[in-house]
Design a protein around this motif. Structure first.
Motif: not given
Length: 217
Positions: A65, A157, A167, A169-172
């Motif tokens: 992202s 992950k 996507r 979560p958190g990192g986009g």
């Protein structure tokens, strides 16, 4: 139509004939290379010949992202955690080539030219590639020996994701992950075909799904 050939004169006898021959060769070669690339990106390669070796590998594409916004392609042995699996390929696709481009093309063609290094060994060990997407040359891809620490974190992950797209979560981070059928047609031609029924931004497995072709010419 191929480009017209214009004789070039330098004032010496016989120079015109030689220049015409050279100009013709270069012009036709450039025209053929353009046509060949369009064919490779749109129609080729043909279905694998009977007896071509095939296997199932795990394929992951993701687009960070922030920072370096190149799509990463990872191919590894199917069924093993990222930390234990030897990567068949870690590839940075050209800058500006995003998930929407891949979805529009449905196939990516990567070409390695022998003139870069005639004795290049295994096809997937080639260090760089010309990349064609949707019949258009989009730049160069670069092979790396292994993922970076940040990329390794993303792969960890995604380890539990058998097949899917979305996507993190958190990192986009946008990702596509699934099983690819690896077909080895020859020492100079391999292809990977998404066989899962779920894709990335409209790219689906099965007929018309995402395919990635590697050629050495």
């Amino acid at each position: 139509m191929p480009p017209a050939v214009v004789p070039v004169e330098d004032g010496s006898d016989g120079a015109v004939e030689e220049a015409v021959h050279y100009s013709c060769h270069v012009s036709w070669l450039a025209w053929w290379n353009h046509v060949r690339c369009l064919l490779a990106s749109t129609f080729l390669p043909c279905p694998p010949a009977p007896g071509a070796a095939s296997a199932i590998v795990r394929g992951t594409l993701f687009l960070p992202s922030t920072g370096d916004r190149r799509v990463r392609l990872f191919l590894q042995e199917h069924g093993l955690p990222a930390a234990e699996s030897e990567h068949l390929l870690v590839l940075d696709l050209p800058a500006g080539l995003g998930g929407a481009d891949i979805a529009a093309a449905g196939r990516i063609v990567l070409e390695y030219q022998r003139q870069w290094a005639p004795n290049s060994g295994a096809l997937l060990n080639s260090p760089k590639w010309l990349v064609y997407c949707n019949g258009r040359r989009v730049g160069f891809a670069a092979r790396r020996e292994k993922p970076s620490d940040a990329e390794g974190w993303v792969l960890e992950k995604l380890w539990a994701v058998t097949a899917g797209a979305g996507r993190l979560p958190g990192g986009g981070v946008e990702y596509l992950r699934g099983r690819f059928e690896r077909i080895v047609g020859s020492s100079d031609a391999e292809s990977f075909h998404l066989v899962e029924p779920i894709g990335w931004q409209g790219v689906n497995g099965g007929d018309g799904g995402l395919s990635i072709f590697f050629h050495r010419i």
